[in-house]
Design a protein around this motif. Sequence first.
Motif, PDB file in Angstrom:
ATOM      1  N   ASP A 205     -26.630 -17.679  -6.665  1.00  0.00           N
ATOM      2  CA  ASP A 205     -25.649 -18.418  -5.874  1.00  0.00           C
ATOM      3  C   ASP A 205     -26.014 -19.900  -5.720  1.00  0.00           C
ATOM      4  OD1 ASP A 205     -27.665 -17.172  -4.366  1.00  0.00           O
ATOM      5  OD2 ASP A 205     -26.463 -17.048  -2.565  1.00  0.00           O
ATOM      6  N   ILE A 206     -27.220 -20.288  -6.067  1.00  0.00           N
ATOM      7  CA  ILE A 206     -27.584 -21.709  -6.145  1.00  0.00           C
ATOM      8  C   ILE A 206     -27.135 -22.246  -7.510  1.00  0.00           C
ATOM      9  CG2 ILE A 206     -29.485 -23.387  -6.123  1.00  0.00           C
ATOM     10  CD1 ILE A 206     -29.055 -21.990  -3.412  1.00  0.00           C
ATOM     11  N   LYS A 207     -27.322 -21.451  -8.542  1.00  0.00           N
ATOM     12  CA  LYS A 207     -26.980 -21.883  -9.910  1.00  0.00           C
ATOM     13  C   LYS A 207     -25.497 -22.230 -10.054  1.00  0.00           C
ATOM     14  CE  LYS A 207     -30.741 -19.468 -12.193  1.00  0.00           C
ATOM     15  NZ  LYS A 207     -31.139 -18.365 -13.073  1.00  0.00           N
ATOM     16  N   VAL A 208     -24.626 -21.573  -9.313  1.00  0.00           N
ATOM     17  CA  VAL A 208     -23.193 -21.856  -9.437  1.00  0.00           C
ATOM     18  C   VAL A 208     -22.814 -23.218  -8.822  1.00  0.00           C
ATOM     19  CG1 VAL A 208     -22.555 -19.420  -9.541  1.00  0.00           C
ATOM     20  CG2 VAL A 208     -22.516 -20.609  -7.338  1.00  0.00           C
ATOM     21  N   LEU A 209     -23.711 -23.810  -8.047  1.00  0.00           N
ATOM     22  CA  LEU A 209     -23.437 -25.093  -7.398  1.00  0.00           C
ATOM     23  C   LEU A 209     -23.779 -26.297  -8.276  1.00  0.00           C
ATOM     24  CD1 LEU A 209     -25.028 -24.358  -3.888  1.00  0.00           C
ATOM     25  CD2 LEU A 209     -22.600 -24.231  -4.515  1.00  0.00           C
ATOM     26  N   VAL A 210     -24.468 -26.087  -9.379  1.00  0.00           N
ATOM     27  CA  VAL A 210     -25.033 -27.204 -10.131  1.00  0.00           C
ATOM     28  C   VAL A 210     -24.360 -27.412 -11.478  1.00  0.00           C
ATOM     29  CG1 VAL A 210     -27.251 -26.875  -8.977  1.00  0.00           C
ATOM     30  CG2 VAL A 210     -26.867 -25.831 -11.217  1.00  0.00           C
ATOM     31  N   GLU A 211     -24.557 -28.608 -12.027  1.00  0.00           N
ATOM     32  CA  GLU A 211     -24.022 -28.888 -13.364  1.00  0.00           C
ATOM     33  C   GLU A 211     -25.014 -28.518 -14.461  1.00  0.00           C
ATOM     34  OE1 GLU A 211     -24.583 -33.354 -14.930  1.00  0.00           O
ATOM     35  OE2 GLU A 211     -23.546 -33.306 -13.018  1.00  0.00           O
ATOM     36  N   TYR A 212     -26.304 -28.359 -14.090  1.00  0.00           N
ATOM     37  CA  TYR A 212     -27.312 -28.048 -15.101  1.00  0.00           C
ATOM     38  C   TYR A 212     -28.407 -27.175 -14.503  1.00  0.00           C
ATOM     39  CZ  TYR A 212     -30.766 -28.741 -18.800  1.00  0.00           C
ATOM     40  OH  TYR A 212     -31.671 -28.540 -19.810  1.00  0.00           O
ATOM     41  N   VAL A 213     -28.800 -26.147 -15.251  1.00  0.00           N
ATOM     42  CA  VAL A 213     -29.916 -25.288 -14.863  1.00  0.00           C
ATOM     43  C   VAL A 213     -31.063 -25.595 -15.818  1.00  0.00           C
ATOM     44  CG1 VAL A 213     -30.740 -22.915 -14.615  1.00  0.00           C
ATOM     45  CG2 VAL A 213     -28.366 -23.483 -14.015  1.00  0.00           C
TER      46      VAL A 213
ATOM     47  N   ILE B 264     -32.650 -32.190  -8.022  1.00  0.00           N
ATOM     48  CA  ILE B 264     -32.972 -30.857  -8.508  1.00  0.00           C
ATOM     49  C   ILE B 264     -33.570 -30.047  -7.365  1.00  0.00           C
ATOM     50  CG2 ILE B 264     -35.201 -31.666  -9.368  1.00  0.00           C
ATOM     51  CD1 ILE B 264     -34.917 -29.608 -11.647  1.00  0.00           C
ATOM     52  N   GLY B 265     -33.145 -28.814  -7.257  1.00  0.00           N
ATOM     53  CA  GLY B 265     -33.645 -27.927  -6.219  1.00  0.00           C
ATOM     54  C   GLY B 265     -33.833 -26.532  -6.775  1.00  0.00           C
TER      55      GLY B 265
ATOM     56  N   LYS C  21     -25.185 -30.437  -2.812  1.00  0.00           N
ATOM     57  CA  LYS C  21     -23.773 -30.715  -2.550  1.00  0.00           C
ATOM     58  C   LYS C  21     -23.511 -32.203  -2.317  1.00  0.00           C
ATOM     59  CE  LYS C  21     -22.353 -26.216  -0.796  1.00  0.00           C
ATOM     60  NZ  LYS C  21     -21.783 -25.488   0.336  1.00  0.00           N
ATOM     61  N   THR C  22     -24.548 -32.975  -2.006  1.00  0.00           N
ATOM     62  CA  THR C  22     -24.406 -34.399  -1.711  1.00  0.00           C
ATOM     63  C   THR C  22     -24.385 -35.253  -2.972  1.00  0.00           C
ATOM     64  OG1 THR C  22     -25.494 -34.146   0.421  1.00  0.00           O
ATOM     65  CG2 THR C  22     -25.502 -36.343  -0.506  1.00  0.00           C
ATOM     66  N   VAL C  23     -25.149 -34.873  -3.978  1.00  0.00           N
ATOM     67  CA  VAL C  23     -25.313 -35.710  -5.166  1.00  0.00           C
ATOM     68  C   VAL C  23     -24.228 -35.438  -6.205  1.00  0.00           C
ATOM     69  CG1 VAL C  23     -27.792 -35.881  -4.779  1.00  0.00           C
ATOM     70  CG2 VAL C  23     -26.914 -34.122  -6.323  1.00  0.00           C
ATOM     71  N   SER C  24     -24.054 -36.396  -7.107  1.00  0.00           N
ATOM     72  CA  SER C  24     -23.057 -36.230  -8.167  1.00  0.00           C
ATOM     73  C   SER C  24     -23.572 -35.412  -9.346  1.00  0.00           C
ATOM     74  CB  SER C  24     -22.611 -37.602  -8.671  1.00  0.00           C
ATOM     75  OG  SER C  24     -21.934 -38.274  -7.645  1.00  0.00           O
ATOM     76  N   HIS C  25     -24.881 -35.352  -9.506  1.00  0.00           N
ATOM     77  CA  HIS C  25     -25.466 -34.640 -10.641  1.00  0.00           C
ATOM     78  C   HIS C  25     -26.533 -33.661 -10.156  1.00  0.00           C
ATOM     79  CE1 HIS C  25     -23.287 -37.469 -13.072  1.00  0.00           C
ATOM     80  NE2 HIS C  25     -23.839 -38.445 -12.381  1.00  0.00           N
ATOM     81  N   PRO C  26     -26.084 -32.523  -9.617  1.00  0.00           N
ATOM     82  CA  PRO C  26     -27.043 -31.529  -9.120  1.00  0.00           C
ATOM     83  C   PRO C  26     -27.569 -30.632 -10.237  1.00  0.00           C
ATOM     84  CG  PRO C  26     -24.811 -30.800  -8.680  1.00  0.00           C
ATOM     85  CD  PRO C  26     -24.709 -32.167  -9.320  1.00  0.00           C
ATOM     86  N   ALA C  27     -28.826 -30.258 -10.100  1.00  0.00           N
ATOM     87  CA  ALA C  27     -29.452 -29.320 -11.037  1.00  0.00           C
ATOM     88  C   ALA C  27     -30.328 -28.371 -10.226  1.00  0.00           C
ATOM     89  CB  ALA C  27     -30.301 -30.074 -12.054  1.00  0.00           C
ATOM     90  N   CYS C  28     -30.647 -27.245 -10.838  1.00  0.00           N
ATOM     91  CA  CYS C  28     -31.590 -26.339 -10.195  1.00  0.00           C
ATOM     92  C   CYS C  28     -32.535 -25.787 -11.243  1.00  0.00           C
ATOM     93  CB  CYS C  28     -30.890 -25.215  -9.435  1.00  0.00           C
ATOM     94  SG  CYS C  28     -30.079 -23.997 -10.475  1.00  0.00           S
TER      95      CYS C  28
END
Length: 141
Positions: free
Chosen positions: A70-78, A45-46, A56-63
Amino acid sequence: NKNTCNAFRSSLLTVEIVAKEVDKGKATHRLAEILNIDKENIGAIGDYYNDVPMLKTVSHPACCGQAPKDIKVLVEYVTCHCNNGAVADFINYIENKYIKEETDIELKNKLILLQDKIRGVYIGSKQEAKELNLKEETLAK
């Protein structure tokens, strides 16, 4: 020097300067190697641009909820805002989406304990901040 370091914002008021080969994505990848964790089992989570390589490295990114669009579009969960328990929110999301209760009951129980600890630290730190503020107000009088 652009050849030896990278500079980037880690908040609206903070600039970080790190060695060229250093970023959170490489660190996350290396830690997974050391701990022998498969990439598909890694979440992170970032909340700002310095977290992009990690996300971008992990399989399950969140923010966190306050992250730039533009960070939110990179993740699977906010998650919720970072001040409202974002890490616990992300753990809850992972638990509900990926852990099958009948087969992973031990893991699910460990996640519940972790969530409780995170909430306890958050609530404890919030209470300490209130107490400190009250002491400062008392001293000011």
